[in-house]
Structure formats: structure tokens, C-alpha cells
Design a protein around this motif. Structure first.
Motif, PDB file in Angstrom:
ATOM      1  N   LEU A  41       0.798  -1.225   0.000  1.00  0.00           N
ATOM      2  CA  LEU A  41       0.000   0.000   0.000  1.00  0.00           C
ATOM      3  C   LEU A  41       0.831   1.276   0.000  1.00  0.00           C
ATOM      4  N   ASP A  75       0.876   3.732  -3.216  1.00  0.00           N
ATOM      5  CA  ASP A  75      -0.372   4.465  -3.429  1.00  0.00           C
ATOM      6  C   ASP A  75      -0.557   5.557  -2.388  1.00  0.00           C
ATOM      7  N   GLU A 119      -7.305   9.637   3.725  1.00  0.00           N
ATOM      8  CA  GLU A 119      -6.663   8.990   2.577  1.00  0.00           C
ATOM      9  C   GLU A 119      -6.066   7.637   2.983  1.00  0.00           C
ATOM     10  N   LYS A 156      -8.991   5.203   3.268  1.00  0.00           N
ATOM     11  CA  LYS A 156      -9.472   4.750   1.962  1.00  0.00           C
ATOM     12  C   LYS A 156      -8.641   3.570   1.461  1.00  0.00           C
ATOM     13  N   ALA A 157      -7.323   3.687   1.558  1.00  0.00           N
ATOM     14  CA  ALA A 157      -6.443   2.609   1.084  1.00  0.00           C
ATOM     15  C   ALA A 157      -6.639   1.340   1.902  1.00  0.00           C
ATOM     16  N   GLU A 215      -9.304   0.493   3.647  1.00  0.00           N
ATOM     17  CA  GLU A 215     -10.637  -0.063   3.440  1.00  0.00           C
ATOM     18  C   GLU A 215     -10.717  -0.840   2.128  1.00  0.00           C
ATOM     19  N   ARG A 216     -10.115  -0.312   1.075  1.00  0.00           N
ATOM     20  CA  ARG A 216     -10.113  -1.042  -0.205  1.00  0.00           C
ATOM     21  C   ARG A 216      -9.482  -2.428  -0.029  1.00  0.00           C
ATOM     22  N   ARG A 217      -8.374  -2.463   0.705  1.00  0.00           N
ATOM     23  CA  ARG A 217      -7.694  -3.744   0.942  1.00  0.00           C
ATOM     24  C   ARG A 217      -8.570  -4.683   1.757  1.00  0.00           C
ATOM     25  N   VAL A 265     -11.850  -4.744   2.068  1.00  0.00           N
ATOM     26  CA  VAL A 265     -12.989  -5.200   1.257  1.00  0.00           C
ATOM     27  C   VAL A 265     -12.536  -6.304   0.301  1.00  0.00           C
ATOM     28  N   ALA A 266     -11.405  -6.085  -0.371  1.00  0.00           N
ATOM     29  CA  ALA A 266     -10.902  -7.073  -1.333  1.00  0.00           C
ATOM     30  C   ALA A 266     -10.550  -8.385  -0.641  1.00  0.00           C
TER      31      ALA A 266
END
Length: 485
Positions: free
Chosen positions: A67, A70, A108, A111-112, A114-116, A118-119
């Protein structure tokens, strides 16, 4: 939600979806541990968060999760800080790939993470407020209330409270939160500026005032300020003129602040729970410790708590380690939280200095740190997190418990790339062939240099075991002890 207790048990429930909870839940799910993340707020990442800085050690942890690049692209690096008008803290000599601090709003980072999460398959339960918790020898029952008042009982093997300073989990297990309010009536405001500051971070303390300014990156700036002469309750209305006055007192000008989109007061506490674990329940982040904003260590310390606990929970839940491994979370992280309380508290007390002897002490300490390299490096190591090490068992190799920098491996990759997926990494001078069924949890690498030490690196980047010379039998014994069969 329904009113029954028949919900399928989860190995782990994490309460609180801030950065600490998101990293922890994402790590567990990545390791194949089913995890439910319970959050009382609706699903929304707020842009009104207080944290604004990621330090080197936290960026290394994010790098081990793929991460960091990003997150770096969403923030702005700063390789030196200037404090109290004369002390320059250089970060470009840090022994890290991230030889800077990153100015980035907390949202920010969320966000990074949370995306991880969820995936990875984390089960999110928003608008679910924890109203009670009980535990027994076999697990933990968490009582939650949904948005319409409906009640449900959730069952898990372990629960981690990452639900902030007013933690419902901490209250439910009866832990006190001793400490004190260090500063009252700290003001926060998100404003536009007519004049752009010369530095990415603007911070100073003069007389009775302190101010900090950092950019969001969207045209707005976060201002944090304090005026000793204006000690009022948190609920007292706040006007932009007061914020501008504090800036002028501390910084010499207000940079033409205008168009405030949000303003608030808060009080800054120093508190730490006496234990980070009670039975099958753990605390991490602000639920375990809160500090003054000085040094920007709050969010960073919480993320590093999560990185320490997540792999241990995964090892135990997946049957690769005995439950006693979980005791090391308290042993390793509680002293770090205590050290951060001392360092952040020391900075804020220097900033608040008023009496002549206090000002003289600040001037002397500033001059000493500016001149004494070892003392300055130690202070920077604590603030950035790269200077902490964990206590090792008696008789261990001298490297056990130390942080491992991002060393190069013989195949052209980096250590923190090899750590991805929550794996241990064994680094040896000669090729080693894995004999057990650990390939999903263990990466093998050779030194790119002529170093002869054998090193087993934990998923959080610290040394689990080391030997100056080791035969295959010794390595296998170490792998069995730390990685499991």
C-alpha cells in the motif's frame, strides 16, 4: 439484524473501523481468518480527521502490505522539520526507504486500508453499536444494536477493540483509562489561505500560543492552535477570528485564513489502559492509548499495534501457534505506548513552556539535540517508530526483537515485498529448501550481500530468530518454533 444469538461464530470480531481496525481486519482476512468488523457509524469516511502524518515505520508496514506507493502518491513528503524556531530535525538520513515523513490526511489512509479489507473479504457491519460484551473459556459474545434499535448477539473466538478513546469494548471488560487532560480548548479549523506557507508543515510555539498548519491537498488547510489565555470548555462557540488570532500570536501572521468549512474545540488527553488484553479481548490504537498531537504519533502507534497483533492472532486461530503467543502483544506494545506518551508529552510541554526556567530548559535542550547526533538520532528514532525494538527472551541472538530495514535479496526483490501476504521471511547466506508445508506462510530468500547471518523475520518486520551460523537442523527447529508446522 434479528434478536437471536444464532449468528455463525466468527474467529475474530474487530470493533471500530478507523485506521487501526481496518489494517487489523485486512491482515486477518488476508491470512484466511474470517473476521467481522463492527462500526457504529454509517459507512462514510470523514474528511474531518485530526491525524495528518505518517512516519517511516508506519510507511514500512504499509509497504509490507503493498500500500505504500499508493499512499505516498496521495501525500506529500517532508524530509525535515523545524521546531521552536531553531531546532531542525533532518529525516533524510533515516535508515529507511522512507527517509521522510508523509503529510497526508487520515481519510486517505483509511481509503487505502478499506479497499484492501474489502478485497480480502472482511465482513463489515455498519450502524452496529456495541452495547455489551461477555466472555468465557471458549469465546466472546458481543451484544450489538442496529440502526432501528434491533439487537443481535455475535459470537467470536477473540475480540479486538479499536473503537477509540471512548471505547465501548474497554468499558465492557472493566478496564480503567487513567491519565489526564494536558491541554484544554485546543482549536481545529479547516480553512482556505490567501497566502501559501513557505513550508509544507508550519508549526511554532511563542509565549502563550501554539499553532500548526498542514495542507489537505484540496485547497484547504488544517489549523490546530492553542492559546493559554483562552481556556474555555469544548462546547464554547469558536469563531474564525479566534483561530486567526492564535496563528498571529504563534506564527506571526494568519496567512489570510478564510472560508472555514469546519471548526471545533477539543481537549488533549494523555491516557493508557493498564492492560491491552483481558482474556480473549484485546485493545489497540486509541482504545488502548491516547496522546497529545505533538509528534504526530497517535495514528502511527495504532497502526503499528495492529501490525503486531494481527499476525499473532492469525497464527493462533489457524492452529500454527499456541495461544501463549498472544501474551507477547501486551509485553511488546504496552511499553511502546508508554514511551510515546512520554515523548509526545515532552514535546507539548516544551511547546507550553512559559516560566523563565522552562524557557531556559527548552532552549538548552533544543541546543543539545541540535548539536548531539546520538541524542537527536534516538529522539528521531522514537518519533518515527524505527528506533523501537522488542525485548527478546534471555539467551536470544542480539538481533532478536529488532526492526529489520528493507534489505535487498539475491533475486532482486526487497524484504518488504517478500513480507506481503503476512508471511515470515527466512533470509540465509545459502539457498535453503523448505521441508515442511509452510509455503503459504513462509518466503525464502538469500542475502544479496556476503552477509553470513541466518535471519527469520516476523510478518511485522522484526527479527523472530537469528544465528551467526546455522545448519539446516537449526533452521528447521527455528521454523517449527516460530512459523509452526
Amino acid at each position: 439484524m434479528n434478536g437471536t444469538a444464532g449468528t455463525t461464530p466468527r474467529p475474530v470480531i474487530v470493533v471500530g473501523s478507523g485506521p487501526t481496525g481496518l489494517l487489523l481486519a485486512g491482515d486477518l482476512a488476508t491470512a484466511g481468518v474470517p473476521v467481522t468488523l463492527v462500526e457504529k457509524r454509517p459507512h462514510k469516511i470523514s474528511n474531518l480527521s485530526r491525524a495528518f502524518v505518517l512516519h517511516a515505520r508506519t510507511l514500512e508496514q504499509l509497504d509490507a502490505r503493498g500500500l505504500a506507493d499508493d499512499v505516498e502518491s496521495a501525500g506529500r513528503p517532508l524530509d525535515r522539520l523545524r521546531l521552536f524556531g531553531r531546532l531542525t530535525v533532518a529525516l533524510d538520513t533515516l535508515p529507511s526507504r522512507f527517509n521522510h515523513l508523509l503529510v497526508i490526511p487520515q481519510y486517505e489512509v483509511e481509503k487505502a486500508l478499506e479497499r484492501r479489507a474489502v478485497a480480502a473479504g472482511v465482513d463489515f457491519r455498519y450502524e452496529a453499536e456495541v452495547t455489551g460484551l461477555t466472555q468465557d473459556a471458549d469465546g466472546v459474545t458481543v451484544e450489538v444494536r442496529g440502526p432501528a434499535g434491533e439487537r443481535e448477539s455475535l459470537r467470536a473466538g477473540y475480540v479486538v477493540g479499536t473503537d477509540g478513546m471512548r471505547s465501548a469494548v474497554r468499558d465492557a471488560i472493566g478496564l480503567p483509562f487513567p491519565g489526564e487532560s494536558v491541554i484544554r480548548s485546543v482549536v481545529l479549523a479547516d480553512v482556505r489561505l490567501a497566502e501559501e506557507p513557505e513550508s509544507l508543515l508550519t508549526v511554532n510555539a511563542v509565549g502563550d500560543a501554539f499553532a500548526f498548519i498542514a495542507p489537505f491537498g484540496d485547497g484547504y488547510y488544517r489549523v490546530i492552535g492553542w492559546n493559554r489565555a483562552r481556556d474555555v470548555p469544548d462546547h464554547e462557540p469558536l469563531a474564525l477570528d479566534e483561530v486567526k488570532e492564535i496563528a498571529r500570536l504563534a506564527l506571526g501572521r494568519d496567512f489570510g485564513m478564510h472560508d472555514a468549512r469546519w471548526m471545533s474545540r477539543f481537549h488533549s488527553d494523555e491516557r493508557q489502559a493498564p492492560a491491552y488484553r483481558v482474556g480473549r479481548v484485546f485493545l489497540a490504537g486509541d482504545a488502548a492509548h491516547v496522546h497529545t498531537p505533538a509528534g504526530g504519533q497517535g495514528m502511527n502507534t495504532g497502526l503499528q499495534d495492529a501490525a503486531n497483533l494481527s499476525w499473532k492472532l492469525a497464527q493462533v486461530v489457524n492452529g500454527h501457534a499456541e495461544p501463549e503467543l498472544l501474551d507477547t502483544y501486551q509485553a511488546e506494545r504496552h511499553p511502546v505506548g508508554k514511551a510515546v506518551l512520554r515523548s509526545s508529552g515532552g514535546i507539548v510541554r516544551l511547546a507550553m513552556a512559559k516560566r523563565p526556567w522552562e524557557l531556559a530548559l527548552r532552549a538548552g535542550l533544543t541546543a543539545f539535540l541540535d548539536a548531539a547526533g546520538p541524542a537527536r538520532r534516538k529522539a528521531v528514532g522514537q518519533i518515527t517508530g524505527i528506533g523501537f525494538r522488542y525485548e527478546a527472551p534471555k539467551g536470544s541472538h542480539r538481533l532478536t526483537g529488532t526492526r529489520v530495514p528493507d534489505v535487498a535479496l539475491a533475486d532482486g526483490t526487497r524484504l518488504y515485498e517478500a513480507l506481503r501476504g503476512g508471511r515470515f521471511v527466512l533470509i540465509t547466506p545459502e539457498a535453503y529448501e523448505e521441508q515442511g508445508a509452510r509455503k503459504d506462510r513462509l518466503a525464502l530468500g538469500r542475502w544479496a550481500s556476503d552477509r553470513r547471518t541466518a535471519l527469520l523475520v516476523r510478518p511485522d518486520g522484526y527479527v523472530a530468530w537469528a544465528a551467526d551460523s546455522a545448519d539446516p537442523a537449526a533452521i528447521e527447529a527455528a521454523l517449527a518454533a516460530h512459523v509452526g508446522q
